[in-house]
Motif scaffolding. Structure first.
Motif, PDB file in Angstrom:
ATOM      1  N   UNK A  14      47.441  -0.857  13.247  1.00 20.26           N
ATOM      2  CA  UNK A  14      48.327  -1.355  14.495  1.00 20.26           C
ATOM      3  C   UNK A  14      48.003  -0.963  15.900  1.00 20.26           C
ATOM      4  N   UNK A  15      47.756   0.156  15.871  1.00 19.32           N
ATOM      5  CA  UNK A  15      47.162   0.839  17.158  1.00 19.32           C
ATOM      6  C   UNK A  15      45.873   0.375  17.558  1.00 19.32           C
ATOM      7  N   UNK A  16      45.062   0.198  16.615  1.00 20.17           N
ATOM      8  CA  UNK A  16      43.579  -0.219  16.887  1.00 20.17           C
ATOM      9  C   UNK A  16      43.617  -1.757  17.325  1.00 20.17           C
ATOM     10  N   UNK A  17      44.375  -2.602  16.952  1.00 19.98           N
ATOM     11  CA  UNK A  17      44.457  -4.007  17.116  1.00 19.98           C
ATOM     12  C   UNK A  17      45.159  -4.241  18.646  1.00 19.98           C
ATOM     13  N   UNK A  18      46.031  -3.432  18.999  1.00 19.12           N
ATOM     14  CA  UNK A  18      46.627  -3.133  20.111  1.00 19.12           C
ATOM     15  C   UNK A  18      45.602  -2.465  21.235  1.00 19.12           C
ATOM     16  N   UNK A  19      44.820  -1.731  20.931  1.00 20.74           N
ATOM     17  CA  UNK A  19      43.866  -1.074  21.795  1.00 20.74           C
ATOM     18  C   UNK A  19      42.829  -1.888  22.021  1.00 20.74           C
ATOM     19  N   UNK A  20      42.064  -2.605  20.896  1.00 23.24           N
ATOM     20  CA  UNK A  20      41.226  -3.963  21.310  1.00 23.24           C
ATOM     21  C   UNK A  20      41.790  -4.744  22.202  1.00 23.24           C
ATOM     22  N   UNK A  21      42.883  -5.287  22.164  1.00 32.10           N
ATOM     23  CA  UNK A  21      43.438  -6.346  22.996  1.00 32.10           C
ATOM     24  C   UNK A  21      43.760  -5.538  24.398  1.00 32.10           C
TER      25      UNK A  21
END
Length: 79
Positions: A14-21
């Protein structure tokens, strides 16, 4: 100048998806991601950025600490 950050997300995916966004937000804060590491033994994540504008980077860090949970950071320069 570089910025080293260490995050301890509750859930890495979840953190990685937000980070990429948030790539554009970091770029607008004068940061260029150079490297991203995920801890082997836990969910910690360490990022190394090139800092193009320290004031903008400091403002970004303030916002990140308020919205993304625990975040350690350190500004560095080559010795």
């Amino acid at each position: 100048m570089q910025l080293l950050t260490h995050h301890i997300p509750a859930a890495y995916d979840e953190w990685k998806r937000e980070f990429d966004a948030e790539t554009e937000t970091r770029m607008n804060a004068g940061l260029t991601l150079l490297q991203l590491w995920q801890d082997v033994d836990d969910s910690g994540v360490t990022a190394l950025y090139k800092v193009n504008d320290r004031k903008k980077a400091e403002d970004w860090l303030k916002r990140e600490r308020q919205t993304s949970g625990p975040l350690e950071s350190r500004f560095l320069r080559t010795a």
